[in-house]
Design an enzyme around this catalytic site. Structure first.
Site, mmCIF file in Angstrom:
data_model
loop_
_atom_site.group_PDB
_atom_site.id
_atom_site.type_symbol
_atom_site.label_atom_id
_atom_site.label_comp_id
_atom_site.label_asym_id
_atom_site.label_seq_id
_atom_site.Cartn_x
_atom_site.Cartn_y
_atom_site.Cartn_z
ATOM 1 N N GLY A 170 0.813 -1.121 -0.022
ATOM 2 C CA GLY A 170 -0.086 0.030 0.066
ATOM 3 C C GLY A 170 0.786 1.283 -0.229
ATOM 4 O O GLY A 170 0.693 2.283 -0.609
ATOM 5 N N ASP A 171 1.843 1.385 0.731
ATOM 6 C CA ASP A 171 2.871 2.355 0.849
ATOM 7 C C ASP A 171 3.499 2.665 -0.415
ATOM 8 O O ASP A 171 3.494 4.007 -0.911
ATOM 9 C CB ASP A 171 3.847 2.286 1.993
ATOM 10 C CG ASP A 171 3.269 1.830 3.219
ATOM 11 O OD1 ASP A 171 2.401 2.134 3.523
ATOM 12 O OD2 ASP A 171 4.114 0.953 3.823
#
Length: 301
Positions: A250-251
């Site tokens: 996600g990052d």
């Protein structure tokens, strides 16, 4: 200048244990130790994509020094504020038991150190980019995200927020450039279950109505959706590949999106870069490199 903030960075100790048994001595079959935390992951991925950033946050004790040392080794600039008591946390992740981890608490952050961080952020100027990502330590004020955004709201700083529930909802009135909930977090906010790309669109629009400029919704194997400031909705199934390590995907998506935006100021390209970077990290042992991202990107265009 690009800055990331990780309020509670960690050393992530990632181990595999074959045939794990409770109550007995288990021995590792593989070990990996990495600097961790959402903002730190963003800085590392940006570096892998050829973009410099400065990682901000707090560090304490020997683990804090090791986090900074490992970032320097990876070519990432950090400017952490030293906390005199306690140690930066160690997170134990059992890779062979899917999703099982034990996360440390981290040091208590004194009020004067919070003010020191605010002073550093107040030097930001128009055109700078700031990533606010992840949870905050219990010792910090729970309005810290919204306080930072309030301080910077008239400075022309482009702010990206990757946080959950109240941390996210409280900043929308300050019009973050990008927010990235996943479908489960989006569903929790509105008390619904969201499983398909079509289902998330109206709820993403609600966050846009509350002030977010762009809403990027990650959905793991279902793909992703972008509700862009220009009124367009971009949707993509998940690229094909083998899931190796979902930590940091996600990052990576957030970092890839902003890298794509900086390259072309084009939402479709930024969206595809976000999806490609998040997926490339998920298909990799560690965070995605530029060649890995480019390979996945080819599937999307």
């Amino acid at each position: 200048m690009i800055y990331t903030v990780t309020f509670n960075p960690s050393l992530d100790y990632i181990v595999s244990v074959d045939d794990f048994k409770l109550g007995l001595t288990n021995r590792t079959s593989s070990e990996l130790m990495l600097p961790g935390g959402k903002g730190i992951n963003v800085s590392i991925v940006l570096k892998n994509l050829g973009i410099e950033s400065t990682a901000l946050g707090f560090m304490a004790g020997f683990t804090g020094k090791e986090i900074a040392r490992r970032l320097k080794e990876d070519g990432v600039t950090s400017d952490f504020i030293q906390i005199e008591e306690g140690i930066s946390r160690i997170n134990l992740k059992l890779k062979s038991i899917d999703g099982t981890e034990i996360n440390g608490s981290g040091p208590k952050i004194p009020k004067d150190k919070v003010e020191e961080l605010m002073d550093r952020l107040n030097t930001m100027k128009e055109g700078d980019i700031l990533f606010l990502a992840g949870s905050i330590p219990a010792s910090m004020p729970d309005d810290i995200y919204s306080r930072i955004m309030k301080e910077l709201k008239d400075k022309g700083v482009m702010i990206v927020v990757d946080a959950t529930r109240d941390l996210l909802m409280n900043v929308l009135k300050y019009h973050p450039f990008l927010i990235k909930p996943n479908n489960h977090e989006l569903g929790e906010i509105f008390g619904v279950t969201l499983k398909t790309r079509e289902e998330v669109i109206p709820y993403g629009r609600k966050l846009q109505e509350k002030g977010a400029r762009n809403v990027l919704i990650s959905m793991a194997g279902e793909g992703a959706v972008l509700i862009a400031e220009n009124g367009e909705v971009y949707s993509s199934p998940a690229p094909k590949g083998t899931l190796v390590n979902g930590v940091g995907a996600g990052d990576s998506m957030v970092a890839g999106f902003m890298a794509g935006w900086m390259e072309k100021q084009d939402y479709e390209h930024a969206f595809h870069m976000g999806v490609a970077t998040g997926s490339a990290s998920a298909f990799s042992e560690y965070l995605a490199t530029r060649p890995e991202v480019e390979e996945v990107y080819k599937q999307l265009v």
